[in-house]
Design a protein around this motif. Structure first.
Motif, PDB file in Angstrom:
ATOM      1  N   CYS A 160      18.327 -12.512   2.149  1.00 32.14           N
ATOM      2  CA  CYS A 160      17.990 -11.510   1.132  1.00 32.14           C
ATOM      3  C   CYS A 160      19.195 -10.636   0.804  1.00 32.14           C
ATOM      4  O   CYS A 160      19.427 -10.292  -0.352  1.00 32.14           O
ATOM      5  CB  CYS A 160      16.821 -10.657   1.590  1.00 32.14           C
ATOM      6  N   CYS A 207      13.071 -11.966  -2.382  1.00 25.59           N
ATOM      7  CA  CYS A 207      12.391 -11.963  -1.079  1.00 25.59           C
ATOM      8  C   CYS A 207      11.017 -12.640  -1.175  1.00 25.59           C
ATOM      9  O   CYS A 207      10.638 -13.438  -0.333  1.00 25.59           O
ATOM     10  CB  CYS A 207      12.246 -10.526  -0.575  1.00 25.59           C
ATOM     11  N   ARG A 266       4.621 -13.262   4.473  1.00 29.46           N
ATOM     12  CA  ARG A 266       4.741 -12.689   3.129  1.00 29.46           C
ATOM     13  C   ARG A 266       3.450 -12.841   2.315  1.00 29.46           C
ATOM     14  O   ARG A 266       3.341 -12.297   1.224  1.00 29.46           O
ATOM     15  CB  ARG A 266       5.902 -13.343   2.381  1.00 29.46           C
ATOM     16  N   CYS A 277      11.936  -4.678   1.478  1.00 23.64           N
ATOM     17  CA  CYS A 277      13.191  -5.411   1.489  1.00 23.64           C
ATOM     18  C   CYS A 277      13.755  -5.362   0.069  1.00 23.64           C
ATOM     19  O   CYS A 277      13.019  -5.517  -0.897  1.00 23.64           O
ATOM     20  CB  CYS A 277      12.957  -6.868   1.903  1.00 23.64           C
ATOM     21  N   CYS A 292      15.554  -7.732   4.897  1.00 27.37           N
ATOM     22  CA  CYS A 292      14.823  -8.363   5.994  1.00 27.37           C
ATOM     23  C   CYS A 292      15.626  -9.486   6.628  1.00 27.37           C
ATOM     24  O   CYS A 292      15.317  -9.920   7.734  1.00 27.37           O
ATOM     25  CB  CYS A 292      13.467  -8.876   5.502  1.00 27.37           C
TER      26      CYS A 292
END
Ligand SMILES: [Zn+2]
Length: 124
Positions: free
Chosen positions: A49, A11, A19, A6, A45
């Motif tokens: 973002c 992010c 994550r 991403c 994503c």
């Protein structure tokens, strides 16, 4: 299929379970990595973002690609937009065409012309 990151600059700062990556004992929140993303032409994503990237880079991007500094006018010379009609929905068969937003004139298009983002009848 290769994985891409991403492009959201923050992010990794969004704390979600998916994550959390890394070896046990040294796990960290990391930038999302997928084969494809849904936003920003497959680069982000989420809209969050995408918006973070836009907020960070919008001024540079406008300086680089050129700012609109005077009003543009819709005329019959630049009113062409691409469209299609379904011929057969089940077999994904379509009839592609250009339609002029001023004159309503229609002109046929091939699928290749429809898909080509640089192909246009509009005067620039
Ligand atoms: Zn992201």
């Amino acid at each position: 299929m290769s994985l891409r990151f991403c492009q959201g600059p923050e992010c990794h700062m969004h704390k979600t379970k998916d994550r959390i990556k890394g070896m046990k004992g040294s796990k960290t929140y990391q930038t999302r990595r997928r084969s494809n993303f849904y936003y920003g032409n497959g680069n982000f994503c989420s809209t969050w973002c995408q918006d973070q990237w836009l907020t960070k880079h919008i001024e540079q991007a406008l300086d680089h690609f050129g700012r609109t500094t005077k009003a543009k006018h819709l005329t019959k010379e630049n009113a062409w937009t691409k469209d299609y009609n379904w011929i057969d929905y089940r077999n994904d068969t379509r009839e592609y065409f250009y339609v002029n937003g001023i004159t309503k004139e229609q002109r046929p298009l091939t699928k290749a012309q429809f898909d080509d983002i640089n192909y246009t009848l509009n005067e620039r």
